[in-house]
Scaffold this motif. Structure first.
Motif, PDB file in Angstrom:
ATOM      1  N   ILE A 129       0.628  -1.118   0.146  1.00 46.95           N
ATOM      2  CA  ILE A 129       0.219  -0.181  -0.172  1.00 46.95           C
ATOM      3  C   ILE A 129       0.952   1.494   0.042  1.00 46.95           C
ATOM      4  O   ILE A 129       0.400   2.357  -0.348  1.00 46.95           O
ATOM      5  CB  ILE A 129      -0.894  -0.035   1.309  1.00 46.95           C
ATOM      6  N   SER A 130       2.097   1.129   0.380  1.00 49.58           N
ATOM      7  CA  SER A 130       2.837   2.569   0.477  1.00 49.58           C
ATOM      8  C   SER A 130       3.400   2.818  -0.892  1.00 49.58           C
ATOM      9  O   SER A 130       3.909   2.143  -1.576  1.00 49.58           O
ATOM     10  CB  SER A 130       4.214   2.147   1.510  1.00 49.58           C
ATOM     11  N   SER A 134       4.725  10.031   1.757  1.00 48.34           N
ATOM     12  CA  SER A 134       3.812   9.756   2.858  1.00 48.34           C
ATOM     13  C   SER A 134       2.553  10.532   2.727  1.00 48.34           C
ATOM     14  O   SER A 134       2.435  11.735   1.962  1.00 48.34           O
ATOM     15  CB  SER A 134       4.244  10.275   4.127  1.00 48.34           C
ATOM     16  N   VAL A 135       1.190   9.630   2.865  1.00 50.56           N
ATOM     17  CA  VAL A 135       0.006  10.241   2.342  1.00 50.56           C
ATOM     18  C   VAL A 135      -1.031  10.085   3.412  1.00 50.56           C
ATOM     19  O   VAL A 135      -0.877   9.143   4.412  1.00 50.56           O
ATOM     20  CB  VAL A 135      -0.306   9.733   1.041  1.00 50.56           C
ATOM     21  N   GLU A 137      -4.710   8.554   4.510  1.00 48.70           N
ATOM     22  CA  GLU A 137      -5.523   7.449   3.846  1.00 48.70           C
ATOM     23  C   GLU A 137      -6.741   7.408   4.794  1.00 48.70           C
ATOM     24  O   GLU A 137      -6.497   7.532   5.855  1.00 48.70           O
ATOM     25  CB  GLU A 137      -4.612   6.277   3.985  1.00 48.70           C
ATOM     26  N   ASN A 138      -7.849   7.255   4.281  1.00 49.13           N
ATOM     27  CA  ASN A 138      -9.118   6.921   4.957  1.00 49.13           C
ATOM     28  C   ASN A 138      -9.209   5.469   4.802  1.00 49.13           C
ATOM     29  O   ASN A 138      -9.939   4.986   3.937  1.00 49.13           O
ATOM     30  CB  ASN A 138     -10.284   7.649   4.450  1.00 49.13           C
ATOM     31  N   LEU A 139      -8.980   4.738   5.791  1.00 49.21           N
ATOM     32  CA  LEU A 139      -9.114   3.321   5.891  1.00 49.21           C
ATOM     33  C   LEU A 139     -10.486   2.898   6.499  1.00 49.21           C
ATOM     34  O   LEU A 139     -10.975   3.454   7.312  1.00 49.21           O
ATOM     35  CB  LEU A 139      -7.840   2.822   6.736  1.00 49.21           C
ATOM     36  N   PRO A 145      -8.616  10.153   9.111  1.00 54.31           N
ATOM     37  CA  PRO A 145      -7.426   9.761   8.450  1.00 54.31           C
ATOM     38  C   PRO A 145      -6.040   9.579   8.943  1.00 54.31           C
ATOM     39  O   PRO A 145      -5.809   9.882  10.048  1.00 54.31           O
ATOM     40  CB  PRO A 145      -7.177  10.892   7.604  1.00 54.31           C
ATOM     41  N   LEU A 148      -0.063   7.281   6.147  1.00 58.75           N
ATOM     42  CA  LEU A 148       0.638   6.073   5.561  1.00 58.75           C
ATOM     43  C   LEU A 148       2.086   6.105   5.432  1.00 58.75           C
ATOM     44  O   LEU A 148       2.378   7.141   4.435  1.00 58.75           O
ATOM     45  CB  LEU A 148      -0.070   5.523   4.324  1.00 58.75           C
TER      46      LEU A 148
END
Length: 379
Positions: A129-130, A134-135, A137-139, A145, A148
């Motif tokens: 996923i990376s 760095s971002v 993310e809405n998991l 948020p 990641l």
């Protein structure tokens, strides 16, 4: 800067060097080179020499007065905006700061530790996923948020390899380490970097299993290239918590596990080495003992030989910055630095025996003795 670019032919890079020289010209000098460059550049573009020299004198006048006024205003404006972002959007602030590395003063570890103390949730580096940056993310399983962490934090990771990982992953998810190596065209170096950082956990399990599988995933190019090896992966035990934390620091310079000092706290307390949050409660003039990971060493040219050291433990920083958290100042005077240069410059885990000085929210630890604490270890 625009004047230098438009009328003297400076490139943007040369203009930035001029800006840096302008900031330190009284202390370091060095503007004469730029005088010749500006005057000569303007002359080649049709301006006469007196006019060009007058322009340079105006630049010097800006240095003497306006620069000192403009720079503090710009710094205050940036600081206010950064503080507002950190207060209201701490996750976005962290991602931006990590993507701006290297910054010199705050390491990724310090940024991550501070963010976690302020409620920011992070997801460890994972090859499935990376990305390179760095971002946020809405998991599905998280209410807000999360940050990641990025592949570029890994020591030895190459941007080209990360781009191939992202491109191949966009087509379909990776099924195994071998599938990752084949479709993203990763060599043994790339896979070992990912395995050592535990970034292959989703595909291979713990670090030891990942290292084993990564060694077998890369196709040989010699006479044994067509040989098939059907041996099953041996039952490799997972590393201990301390080993995982050490590997995290070796691979990425930070950990999302427990802080190393939390593992070492029992033996440190036996030596009366207190955490930062406890030191903050000490009264003025009391003898104090603190210990932490050395994250920053500074010896400014204007400090007359004084060294400032930032120590980080599981509760916060014993830091050169003064604020309302658990940060205090560690000051090493030149006389002590001369006596204990090896400890001051070489210790990764440093204990400081000092006198506590405090007034209001301002905290100082004036070092009297330094101890290299590599003697401590965690099982």
């Amino acid at each position: 800067m625009q004047v230098a670019i438009l009328v003297a032919g400076f490139t943007p890079g040369e203009a930035d060097q001029l800006r840096r020289a302008m900031a330190a010209w009284k202390r370091k000098g060095g503007l004469q080179h730029y005088c010749d460059r500006i005057v000569g550049g303007m002359q080649t573009r049709g301006r006469d020499k007196p006019f060009a020299e007058a322009i340079f004198e105006q630049i010097k006048g800006f240095l003497s007065m306006a620069f000192r006024r403009v720079l503090p205003r710009a710094s205050r404006c940036w600081s206010t905006q950064a503080a507002g972002l950190k207060c209201h959007e701490p996750a976005a602030f962290l991602a931006a700061m990590l993507n701006s590395q290297p910054m010199g003063f705050y390491s990724p570890s310090q940024l991550v530790q501070d963010a976690r103390r302020h409620g920011v949730e992070l997801v460890p580096i994972d090859v499935t996923i990376s990305g390179w940056d760095s971002v946020l993310e809405n998991l599905p399983d998280r209410k807000k948020p999360v940050v990641l962490l990025r592949l570029s934090l890994l020591k030895g990771m190459r941007e080209g390899a990360a781009e191939r990982v992202e491109t191949a992953r966009a087509v379909k998810p990776f099924a195994s380490v071998s599938d990752l190596a084949r479709r993203a065209q990763l060599d043994r170096h790339d896979l070992q970097v990912l395995a050592a950082a535990n970034a292959l956990q989703s595909l291979a399990g713990n670090r030891r299993k990942a290292l084993w599988q990564s060694a077998a995933a890369v196709t040989d190019h010699d006479m044994l290239a067509d040989t098939r090896i059907d041996h099953a992966t041996p039952a490799l035990g997972a590393p201990s918590e301390a080993q995982d934390i050490l590997s995290d620091y070796n691979s990425a310079g930070l950990t999302l596990g427990r802080h190393p000092l939390s593992l070492l706290r029992p033996p440190l307390l036996e030596q009366r080495l207190m955490p930062a949050v406890t030191l903050r409660m000490y009264r003025n003039g009391r003898l104090a003992r603190g210990c932490g990971l050395v994250t920053v060493r500074q010896r400014p040219g204007t400090a007359k030989g004084v060294m400032f050291v930032t120590l980080e433990d599981e509760t916060g920083n014993v830091n050169v910055n003064v604020n309302v958290n658990v940060n205090v100042n560690v000051i090493i005077w030149p006389s002590l630095l001369e006596k204990q240069r090896r400890e001051a410059l070489g210790a990764a885990l440093l204990a400081v025996y000092e006198t506590w000085q405090g007034e209001g929210e301002v905290r100082h630890l004036v070092a009297q003795r330094l101890v290299d604490c590599r003697i401590f270890s965690a099982d």
